[in-house]
Scaffold this motif. Structure first.
Motif, mmCIF file in Angstrom:
data_model
loop_
_atom_site.group_PDB
_atom_site.id
_atom_site.type_symbol
_atom_site.label_atom_id
_atom_site.label_comp_id
_atom_site.label_asym_id
_atom_site.label_seq_id
_atom_site.Cartn_x
_atom_site.Cartn_y
_atom_site.Cartn_z
ATOM 1 N N ASP A 82 81.338 -61.547 -65.859
ATOM 2 C CA ASP A 82 81.336 -62.947 -65.448
ATOM 3 C C ASP A 82 79.989 -63.598 -65.728
ATOM 4 O O ASP A 82 78.938 -62.999 -65.510
ATOM 5 N N ASN A 83 80.066 -64.826 -66.229
ATOM 6 C CA ASN A 83 78.867 -65.654 -66.409
ATOM 7 C C ASN A 83 77.818 -64.991 -67.296
ATOM 8 O O ASN A 83 76.612 -65.042 -67.016
ATOM 9 N N THR A 106 87.526 -63.421 -71.419
ATOM 10 C CA THR A 106 87.089 -62.127 -70.917
ATOM 11 C C THR A 106 88.270 -61.161 -70.868
ATOM 12 O O THR A 106 89.309 -61.491 -70.312
#
Length: 327
Positions: A82-83, A106
């Protein structure tokens, strides 16, 4: 401008991968270098390049795939999390150049089940499959956890579709994305698969598939899709998660994920699949988990994407001039 392909999987298993159309044209957080090489011949084939990459701090997620643009000396690393940037670009010397993240789903995300084509700057060019929708259909073509693809010099695309999903198949597409042939369904018989995880071509027109769940490599004719044989004697402990050939076509490099092991196998001669023969092995540190790998067709260097160690390691031909082991 070079083209990049990315397979994006679904909600059950993560996948790869990133393959260049031009080619064609120990801690789990810190870097893990510990390994042991068990050679069955007098001259070792590969050694670790400890100088690659120069900027390991850019690895910020699970590095599940690596691809090489041999013509331009570039190495692309795909990572999940994530991120974080989803694609990192390095030089073959290990210097970080840039990262891009646009429209890259993702793995394990709800917008997967697609194969996407990008240019080398990260601009989306083409989408195959339906984002967020897994399926078995052929018109239009749908995927469920596509694991990896290989683009031939002539532009045809080979995709292994089914990293734990609905499909267990090998698909060959033309340059304009028409289905040329399709093989496979779930099963243990010849030409059937259980988690087909990696695909590549050899120099004499054979397609090699890492049939991970069935603990074997299966071999097909690239033109007709005819099943030619299988190797299973080398994989009694665990099936192969990745397979690639050295540039001279003499050896296969195979990764086994949970064993954290790389094996060098002798390639068979034209006209015969023969039997599996292990030339040497590289035992990586525990829990490194080599997922997928790529071989630079110009230099012969082997890049290994390790999801456990969250890094990519580079192994170079033993007699190359690249420093290794800190030399």
């Amino acid at each position: 401008m070079r083209k990049v392909w990315v397979c994006v999987g679904g909600a059950v298993f993560f996948l790869s991968c990133l393959v260049l159309h031009s080619r064609f044209c120990g801690s789990l957080v810190s870097r893990t270098f510990s390994f042991d090489i068990s050679w069955r011949e007098k001259d070792p084939l590969f050694r670790l390049d400890l100088d690659w990459p120069k900027n390991s701090e850019y690895f910020s997620g699970a590095t599940f795939c690596v691809a090489v643009d041999s013509l331009n000396g570039l190495v692309y690393v795909a990572q999940r999390g994530d991120n974080i940037p989803k694609v990192l670009v390095f030089t073959e010397d290990g210097y970080f150049l840039r990262a891009w993240n646009h429209t890259v789903d993702t793995p394990h995300g709800s917008y997967g089940h697609t194969v996407k084509k990008y240019n080398s700057l990260g601009d989306l060019v083409q989408v195959l499959g339906t984002p967020g929708k897994k399926g078995t259909g052929l018109n239009p073509l749908q995927f469920d956890n596509p694991a990896e693809l290989h683009v031939a010099d002539t532009g045809e695309i080979y995709i292994v579709d089914g990293d734990g999903g609905l499909n267990n198949r090998l698909v060959k597409l033309s340059q304009d994305f028409m289905i040329l042939w399709l093989r496979g369904e779930n099963g243990t018989e010849p030409a059937k698969f259980n988690i087909p995880h990696s695909v590549t071509l050899d120099t004499v027109g054979r397609v090699w598939v890492a049939d991970r769940g069935n603990k074997r490599l299966q071999v097909f004719d690239k033109d007709t899709g005819e099943w030619l044989g299988a190797w299973d004697s080398c994989f009694t402990e665990e099936g192969p998660s990745a397979v690639r050939f050295t540039p001279d076509g003499k050896y296969l490099i195979v990764a086994q994920l949970n064993l954290s092991r790389l094996s060098v196998l002798a390639a068979p001669p034209p006209g015969s699949v023969g039997d599996c023969s292990v030339i040497s092995t590289i035992q990586l540190a525990d829990e490194v988990l080599p997922h997928l790998l790529e071989v630079d067709r110009k230099t012969g260097a082997v890049y290994v994407a390790e999801i456990g160690a969250k890094q990519v390691q580079k192994f170079v031909p033993w007699h190359s001039r690249t420093p290794a082991f800190g030399a």
